[in-house]
Design a protein around this motif. Structure first.
Motif, mmCIF file in Angstrom:
data_model
loop_
_atom_site.group_PDB
_atom_site.id
_atom_site.type_symbol
_atom_site.label_atom_id
_atom_site.label_comp_id
_atom_site.label_asym_id
_atom_site.label_seq_id
_atom_site.Cartn_x
_atom_site.Cartn_y
_atom_site.Cartn_z
ATOM 1 N N GLN A 45 0.814 -1.212 0.000
ATOM 2 C CA GLN A 45 0.000 0.000 0.000
ATOM 3 C C GLN A 45 0.853 1.270 0.000
ATOM 4 O OE1 GLN A 45 -3.821 -0.206 2.386
ATOM 5 N NE2 GLN A 45 -2.748 -1.975 3.246
ATOM 6 N N ALA A 46 2.046 1.194 0.584
ATOM 7 C CA ALA A 46 2.919 2.364 0.590
ATOM 8 C C ALA A 46 3.477 2.652 -0.794
ATOM 9 C CB ALA A 46 4.059 2.160 1.589
ATOM 10 N N GLY A 47 3.641 1.605 -1.616
ATOM 11 C CA GLY A 47 4.146 1.776 -2.969
ATOM 12 C C GLY A 47 5.619 1.418 -3.076
ATOM 13 N N PRO A 48 6.072 1.069 -4.286
ATOM 14 C CA PRO A 48 7.455 0.626 -4.486
ATOM 15 C C PRO A 48 8.471 1.675 -4.040
ATOM 16 C CG PRO A 48 6.117 0.187 -6.451
ATOM 17 C CD PRO A 48 5.300 1.043 -5.546
ATOM 18 N N GLY A 49 9.444 1.231 -3.263
ATOM 19 C CA GLY A 49 10.516 2.116 -2.843
ATOM 20 C C GLY A 49 10.143 3.174 -1.844
ATOM 21 N N ALA A 50 8.953 3.087 -1.260
ATOM 22 C CA ALA A 50 8.518 4.109 -0.307
ATOM 23 C C ALA A 50 9.420 4.113 0.923
ATOM 24 C CB ALA A 50 7.080 3.851 0.118
ATOM 25 N N PRO A 51 9.752 5.281 1.445
ATOM 26 C CA PRO A 51 10.521 5.342 2.691
ATOM 27 C C PRO A 51 9.637 4.901 3.854
ATOM 28 C CG PRO A 51 9.881 7.546 2.015
ATOM 29 C CD PRO A 51 9.453 6.627 0.914
ATOM 30 N N VAL A 52 10.116 3.915 4.607
ATOM 31 C CA VAL A 52 9.354 3.338 5.716
ATOM 32 C C VAL A 52 10.176 3.465 6.995
ATOM 33 C CG1 VAL A 52 8.233 1.276 6.644
ATOM 34 C CG2 VAL A 52 8.189 1.716 4.177
ATOM 35 N N ALA A 53 9.629 4.090 8.009
ATOM 36 C CA ALA A 53 10.310 4.205 9.298
ATOM 37 C C ALA A 53 10.071 2.946 10.113
ATOM 38 C CB ALA A 53 9.792 5.421 10.054
ATOM 39 N N ASP A 54 11.152 2.354 10.605
ATOM 40 C CA ASP A 54 11.073 1.215 11.511
ATOM 41 C C ASP A 54 11.408 1.747 12.901
ATOM 42 O OD1 ASP A 54 11.143 -1.187 12.854
ATOM 43 O OD2 ASP A 54 12.914 -1.959 11.822
ATOM 44 N N GLU A 109 8.338 12.903 6.174
ATOM 45 C CA GLU A 109 9.465 12.237 5.516
ATOM 46 C C GLU A 109 9.128 10.830 5.034
ATOM 47 O OE1 GLU A 109 14.066 10.828 6.578
ATOM 48 O OE2 GLU A 109 13.100 12.425 7.736
ATOM 49 N N PHE A 110 8.193 10.153 5.704
ATOM 50 C CA PHE A 110 7.968 8.728 5.434
ATOM 51 C C PHE A 110 6.591 8.461 4.838
ATOM 52 C CE2 PHE A 110 10.968 8.870 9.041
ATOM 53 C CZ PHE A 110 12.050 8.250 8.426
ATOM 54 N N GLY A 111 6.559 7.448 3.987
ATOM 55 C CA GLY A 111 5.302 7.006 3.413
ATOM 56 C C GLY A 111 4.580 6.002 4.281
ATOM 57 N N ALA A 112 5.288 5.394 5.231
ATOM 58 C CA ALA A 112 4.700 4.418 6.141
ATOM 59 C C ALA A 112 5.639 4.259 7.332
ATOM 60 C CB ALA A 112 4.481 3.076 5.452
ATOM 61 N N ALA A 113 5.125 3.626 8.384
ATOM 62 C CA ALA A 113 5.940 3.381 9.569
ATOM 63 C C ALA A 113 5.476 2.095 10.234
ATOM 64 C CB ALA A 113 5.842 4.545 10.560
ATOM 65 N N VAL A 114 6.410 1.417 10.878
ATOM 66 C CA VAL A 114 6.092 0.264 11.711
ATOM 67 C C VAL A 114 6.654 0.536 13.099
ATOM 68 C CG1 VAL A 114 6.074 -1.329 9.765
ATOM 69 C CG2 VAL A 114 8.168 -1.020 11.064
ATOM 70 N N ALA A 115 5.903 0.117 14.101
ATOM 71 C CA ALA A 115 6.344 0.230 15.493
ATOM 72 C C ALA A 115 5.947 -1.075 16.176
ATOM 73 C CB ALA A 115 5.706 1.429 16.181
ATOM 74 N N LEU A 116 6.841 -2.041 16.101
ATOM 75 C CA LEU A 116 6.571 -3.378 16.614
ATOM 76 C C LEU A 116 7.129 -3.491 18.026
ATOM 77 C CD1 LEU A 116 7.428 -5.503 13.423
ATOM 78 C CD2 LEU A 116 5.289 -4.341 14.039
ATOM 79 N N TYR A 117 6.242 -3.496 18.994
ATOM 80 C CA TYR A 117 6.609 -3.663 20.407
ATOM 81 C C TYR A 117 7.581 -2.576 20.882
ATOM 82 C CZ TYR A 117 4.508 -8.108 19.252
ATOM 83 O OH TYR A 117 3.636 -9.071 18.796
ATOM 84 N N SER A 118 7.387 -1.364 20.414
ATOM 85 C CA SER A 118 8.191 -0.242 20.897
ATOM 86 C C SER A 118 7.376 0.702 21.777
ATOM 87 C CB SER A 118 8.821 0.524 19.728
ATOM 88 O OG SER A 118 7.864 0.856 18.754
ATOM 89 N N VAL A 119 6.102 0.921 21.467
ATOM 90 C CA VAL A 119 5.296 1.810 22.316
ATOM 91 C C VAL A 119 5.012 1.179 23.675
ATOM 92 C CG1 VAL A 119 4.269 2.979 20.338
ATOM 93 C CG2 VAL A 119 3.057 1.052 21.399
ATOM 94 N N ILE A 120 5.284 -0.114 23.835
ATOM 95 C CA ILE A 120 5.031 -0.779 25.117
ATOM 96 C C ILE A 120 5.958 -0.274 26.217
ATOM 97 C CG2 ILE A 120 4.129 -2.861 24.036
ATOM 98 C CD1 ILE A 120 6.839 -4.204 24.615
ATOM 99 N N HIS A 121 7.001 0.443 25.858
ATOM 100 C CA HIS A 121 7.911 0.977 26.869
ATOM 101 C C HIS A 121 7.564 2.409 27.267
ATOM 102 C CE1 HIS A 121 10.312 -2.562 26.610
ATOM 103 N NE2 HIS A 121 10.597 -2.367 25.338
#
Length: 220
Positions: A45-54, A109-121
């Motif tokens: 959904q973000a599209g090819p080559g989209a900047p994604v924040a991890d 800056e980013f087209g998408a972001a993932v936050a996997l088990y980071s907001v739990i802190h």
């Protein structure tokens, strides 16, 4: 890099366990088919080559997977030791030291972001400001994938894999998280729960996929 002083115990704890964490968790996506499917949906959904924040990238294994599947990831982590490991293991990718409340990124800056088990802190009163900060660095329409432990209460570790630490894991209610996302300028598009996989700690897992709305679309 500016950071929140209250997060120093978490930073030091992850610095302490960084190498052990990498050895134990670095291949976790190999046995997490639902996580891989959700990440693939995010990339599509973000599209090819989209900047994604991890966000909360740890040793960079999720960023590495994202890069292998067509995204342009940028990892961000509170722990300098984790960032050093990520840069060592994935020298072709970009990693930055940063706090979820003060992300080292430009507006939109980013087209998408993932936050996997980071907001739990984060403390409960930090969740909504963190979502607002994530919204700031996302383009309008950008997607955010969250993963967290379901439940209530806090688990405080002073020993982790034989190392002395001081880190708290907050269990979260998905309804409350959805309210905080909405208040921060997101609309939730999907909500999933699952039982733990055999290799994981025995907690139920929650996922929310949310989209950043434009200023004109916001109702509050």
């Amino acid at each position: 890099m500016a950071h929140t002083p209250e997060h120093d115990p978490v930073r030091r704890s992850y610095d302490t366990v960084a190498e052990e964490y990498r050895g134990r968790i670095g291949d976790e996506l190999a046995h997490k088919p639902l996580d891989r499917a959700l990440l693939a949906a995010l990339i599509e959904q973000a599209g090819p080559g989209a900047p994604v924040a991890d966000l909360g990238c740890g040793p960079g294994h999720v960023a590495g997977w994202l890069a292998q599947h067509g995204a342009h990831p940028v990892g961000v982590d509170l722990s300098p030791a984790m960032v050093a490991l990520a840069r060592r293991d994935h020298p072709q990718l970009e990693f930055r030291e940063g706090d979820l409340l003060r992300l080292p990124a430009a507006d939109g800056e980013f087209g998408a972001a993932v936050a996997l088990y980071s907001v739990i802190h984060l403390a409960p009163d930090e969740i909504r400001p963190a979502f607002a900060e994530i919204r700031r660095v996302l383009r309008p329409g950008g997607l955010l994938l969250l993963a967290f432990h379901l439940g209530t209460g806090v688990r405080h570790l002073t020993e982790w894999w034989g190392h002395q630490v001081d880190v708290r894991f907050h269990f979260l209610d998905p309804g409350a998280v959805e309210q905080d996302l909405t208040a921060a300028g997101f609309t939730v598009e999907a909500r999933l729960e699952r039982a733990p996989y055999p290799q994981e700690a025995e907690t139920r897992r929650g996922y929310l996929l949310a989209r950043a709305v434009s200023g004109a679309d916001r109702t509050r």
